[in-house]
Design a protein around this motif. Structure first.
Motif, PDB file in Angstrom:
ATOM      1  N   LYS A 194       3.080  11.633   9.807  1.00 21.46           N
ATOM      2  CA  LYS A 194       2.660  12.563   8.751  1.00 21.46           C
ATOM      3  C   LYS A 194       3.405  12.359   7.437  1.00 21.46           C
ATOM      4  O   LYS A 194       3.221  13.122   6.500  1.00 21.46           O
ATOM      5  CB  LYS A 194       2.755  14.013   9.206  1.00 21.46           C
ATOM      6  N   SER A 195       4.264  11.357   7.356  1.00 24.71           N
ATOM      7  CA  SER A 195       4.964  11.060   6.101  1.00 24.71           C
ATOM      8  C   SER A 195       4.204   9.978   5.351  1.00 24.71           C
ATOM      9  O   SER A 195       3.424   9.229   5.933  1.00 24.71           O
ATOM     10  CB  SER A 195       6.390  10.590   6.383  1.00 24.71           C
ATOM     11  N   THR A 196       4.458   9.904   4.053  1.00 23.14           N
ATOM     12  CA  THR A 196       3.805   8.907   3.210  1.00 23.14           C
ATOM     13  C   THR A 196       4.828   7.879   2.763  1.00 23.14           C
ATOM     14  O   THR A 196       5.915   8.231   2.316  1.00 23.14           O
ATOM     15  CB  THR A 196       3.144   9.592   1.988  1.00 23.14           C
ATOM     16  N   TYR A 197       4.445   6.610   2.882  1.00 22.79           N
ATOM     17  CA  TYR A 197       5.330   5.487   2.587  1.00 22.79           C
ATOM     18  C   TYR A 197       4.663   4.495   1.647  1.00 22.79           C
ATOM     19  O   TYR A 197       3.443   4.389   1.615  1.00 22.79           O
ATOM     20  CB  TYR A 197       5.669   4.713   3.871  1.00 22.79           C
ATOM     21  N   VAL A 198       5.499   3.744   0.960  1.00 24.06           N
ATOM     22  CA  VAL A 198       5.045   2.513   0.319  1.00 24.06           C
ATOM     23  C   VAL A 198       5.409   1.428   1.318  1.00 24.06           C
ATOM     24  O   VAL A 198       6.572   1.300   1.715  1.00 24.06           O
ATOM     25  CB  VAL A 198       5.741   2.273  -1.034  1.00 24.06           C
ATOM     26  N   ILE A 199       4.398   0.682   1.756  1.00 30.54           N
ATOM     27  CA  ILE A 199       4.591  -0.346   2.776  1.00 30.54           C
ATOM     28  C   ILE A 199       4.098  -1.674   2.227  1.00 30.54           C
ATOM     29  O   ILE A 199       2.960  -1.787   1.774  1.00 30.54           O
ATOM     30  CB  ILE A 199       3.820  -0.006   4.069  1.00 30.54           C
ATOM     31  N   ALA A 200       4.963  -2.657   2.256  1.00 28.94           N
ATOM     32  CA  ALA A 200       4.600  -4.018   1.853  1.00 28.94           C
ATOM     33  C   ALA A 200       4.903  -4.931   3.026  1.00 28.94           C
ATOM     34  O   ALA A 200       5.860  -4.712   3.754  1.00 28.94           O
ATOM     35  CB  ALA A 200       5.386  -4.448   0.615  1.00 28.94           C
ATOM     36  N   GLY A 201       4.111  -5.946   3.194  1.00 25.21           N
ATOM     37  CA  GLY A 201       4.348  -6.844   4.313  1.00 25.21           C
ATOM     38  C   GLY A 201       3.469  -8.067   4.238  1.00 25.21           C
ATOM     39  O   GLY A 201       3.016  -8.458   3.164  1.00 25.21           O
ATOM     40  N   TYR A 202       3.213  -8.653   5.368  1.00 24.66           N
ATOM     41  CA  TYR A 202       2.443  -9.883   5.416  1.00 24.66           C
ATOM     42  C   TYR A 202       1.339  -9.780   6.455  1.00 24.66           C
ATOM     43  O   TYR A 202       1.343  -8.901   7.312  1.00 24.66           O
ATOM     44  CB  TYR A 202       3.347 -11.080   5.692  1.00 24.66           C
ATOM     45  N   ILE A 256       0.830  -1.209   0.000  1.00 19.35           N
ATOM     46  CA  ILE A 256       0.000   0.000   0.000  1.00 19.35           C
ATOM     47  C   ILE A 256       0.863   1.258   0.000  1.00 19.35           C
ATOM     48  O   ILE A 256       2.034   1.221   0.364  1.00 19.35           O
ATOM     49  CB  ILE A 256      -0.934   0.037   1.231  1.00 19.35           C
ATOM     50  N   LYS A 257       0.250   2.344  -0.419  1.00 16.87           N
ATOM     51  CA  LYS A 257       0.807   3.675  -0.172  1.00 16.87           C
ATOM     52  C   LYS A 257      -0.014   4.217   0.987  1.00 16.87           C
ATOM     53  O   LYS A 257      -1.249   4.198   0.930  1.00 16.87           O
ATOM     54  CB  LYS A 257       0.699   4.576  -1.396  1.00 16.87           C
ATOM     55  N   ALA A 258       0.654   4.643   2.051  1.00 16.66           N
ATOM     56  CA  ALA A 258      -0.073   5.037   3.248  1.00 16.66           C
ATOM     57  C   ALA A 258       0.561   6.236   3.929  1.00 16.66           C
ATOM     58  O   ALA A 258       1.777   6.394   3.926  1.00 16.66           O
ATOM     59  CB  ALA A 258      -0.128   3.869   4.229  1.00 16.66           C
ATOM     60  N   LYS A 259      -0.298   7.059   4.520  1.00  9.22           N
ATOM     61  CA  LYS A 259       0.160   8.188   5.325  1.00  9.22           C
ATOM     62  C   LYS A 259       0.138   7.749   6.787  1.00  9.22           C
ATOM     63  O   LYS A 259      -0.855   7.192   7.266  1.00  9.22           O
ATOM     64  CB  LYS A 259      -0.747   9.394   5.132  1.00  9.22           C
ATOM     65  N   ILE A 260       1.238   7.996   7.493  1.00 10.35           N
ATOM     66  CA  ILE A 260       1.349   7.615   8.893  1.00 10.35           C
ATOM     67  C   ILE A 260       0.605   8.651   9.737  1.00 10.35           C
ATOM     68  O   ILE A 260       0.940   9.836   9.725  1.00 10.35           O
ATOM     69  CB  ILE A 260       2.826   7.531   9.347  1.00 10.35           C
ATOM     70  N   LEU A 261      -0.414   8.205  10.461  1.00  8.60           N
ATOM     71  CA  LEU A 261      -1.211   9.105  11.286  1.00  8.60           C
ATOM     72  C   LEU A 261      -0.646   9.226  12.698  1.00  8.60           C
ATOM     73  O   LEU A 261      -0.479  10.330  13.204  1.00  8.60           O
ATOM     74  CB  LEU A 261      -2.664   8.632  11.332  1.00  8.60           C
ATOM     75  N   PHE A 262      -0.400   8.098  13.339  1.00  9.40           N
ATOM     76  CA  PHE A 262       0.277   8.126  14.635  1.00  9.40           C
ATOM     77  C   PHE A 262       0.828   6.758  14.986  1.00  9.40           C
ATOM     78  O   PHE A 262       0.495   5.767  14.363  1.00  9.40           O
ATOM     79  CB  PHE A 262      -0.611   8.692  15.762  1.00  9.40           C
ATOM     80  N   GLU A 263       1.687   6.748  16.001  1.00  9.97           N
ATOM     81  CA  GLU A 263       2.322   5.510  16.430  1.00  9.97           C
ATOM     82  C   GLU A 263       1.934   5.236  17.875  1.00  9.97           C
ATOM     83  O   GLU A 263       1.722   6.162  18.662  1.00  9.97           O
ATOM     84  CB  GLU A 263       3.834   5.578  16.229  1.00  9.97           C
ATOM     85  N   GLU A 264       1.815   3.951  18.186  1.00 14.76           N
ATOM     86  CA  GLU A 264       1.440   3.548  19.537  1.00 14.76           C
ATOM     87  C   GLU A 264       2.310   2.368  19.970  1.00 14.76           C
ATOM     88  O   GLU A 264       2.201   1.287  19.376  1.00 14.76           O
ATOM     89  CB  GLU A 264      -0.033   3.144  19.548  1.00 14.76           C
ATOM     90  N   PRO A 265       3.172   2.556  20.980  1.00  9.22           N
ATOM     91  CA  PRO A 265       3.948   1.420  21.474  1.00  9.22           C
ATOM     92  C   PRO A 265       3.001   0.386  22.083  1.00  9.22           C
ATOM     93  O   PRO A 265       2.091   0.735  22.825  1.00  9.22           O
ATOM     94  CB  PRO A 265       4.848   2.035  22.550  1.00  9.22           C
TER      95      PRO A 265
END
Length: 192
Positions: A98-106, A42-51
């Motif tokens: 707030k950055s946009t990434y191409v993320i691939a995974g499983y 996917i191409k996705a914008k990072i909204l927030f992170e949660e440990p």
């Protein structure tokens, strides 16, 4: 400590340090191979992170584009969680809010989306125009029947598929895809 104890300690320490430094090793793979072998891309914008705990973090992302299938989850404009290890030694990956990434995974058996440093997780600003175009036009995805063979030590044994000598792999990774032409596959463009 006696001489024998020091020697055993040194051997133990070397093994431990080697084990830590070698904990996460990824094979060199072309973006096309990663996309084809991934459960999601996917191409996705990072909204927030949660440990989650000391080992894992999850990221809430907005899906801007689904490169594997436009009609299968995660859907465009949906918001999903992506889980990753916190430590780079455990193949963890970090994303900037707030950055946009191409993320691939499983996907785990429970449907959890996972990303690791061995999959494709790049800020779109770090990707070449060719790579972004190949994703947008489904060129990588539509040529998954073609095998890309990375050639360590620049030794490429004959066989079917597209061969990528190690000394030119960066060129192939950044500017070419392995395209199907009937029953054969070859690099397009073949400028490397």
């Amino acid at each position: 400590m006696g001489r024998m104890d020091v020697s055993l300690f040194c051997v133990y320490l070397v093994i431990c340090l080697f084990g830590i430094s070698e904990a996460c090793k990824c094979a060199v793979r072309h973006p096309q191979t990663i996309i084809c072998q991934s459960d999601f891309a996917i191409k996705a914008k990072i909204l927030f992170e949660e440990p989650i705990d000391s080992m894992y973090t999850r990221y809430r992302v907005e899906v801007l584009q689904n490169f594997k299938s436009g009609y299968a989850p995660p859907m465009r404009n949906s918001r999903v969680w992506i889980k990753t290890a916190t430590s780079s030694a455990a193949c963890g990956v970090r994303f900037q809010k707030k950055s946009t990434y191409v993320i691939a995974g499983y996907k785990d058996s429970d449907g959890t989306l996972r990303a690791s440093s061995c999959s494709l997780n790049r800020n779109i600003h770090d990707m070449t125009p060719f790579q972004l175009s190949a994703l947008d036009n489904m060129d990588y995805q539509n040529n998954c029947n073609c095998k890309i063979r990375e050639c360590p030590h620049n030794v490429c044994e004959g066989g079917q598929g597209c061969l990528a000598p190690y000394n030119k792999s960066d060129c192939y990774h950044r500017t070419a895809l392995c395209r199907s032409f009937g029953s054969t596959c070859s690099w397009t463009p073949n400028a490397c």
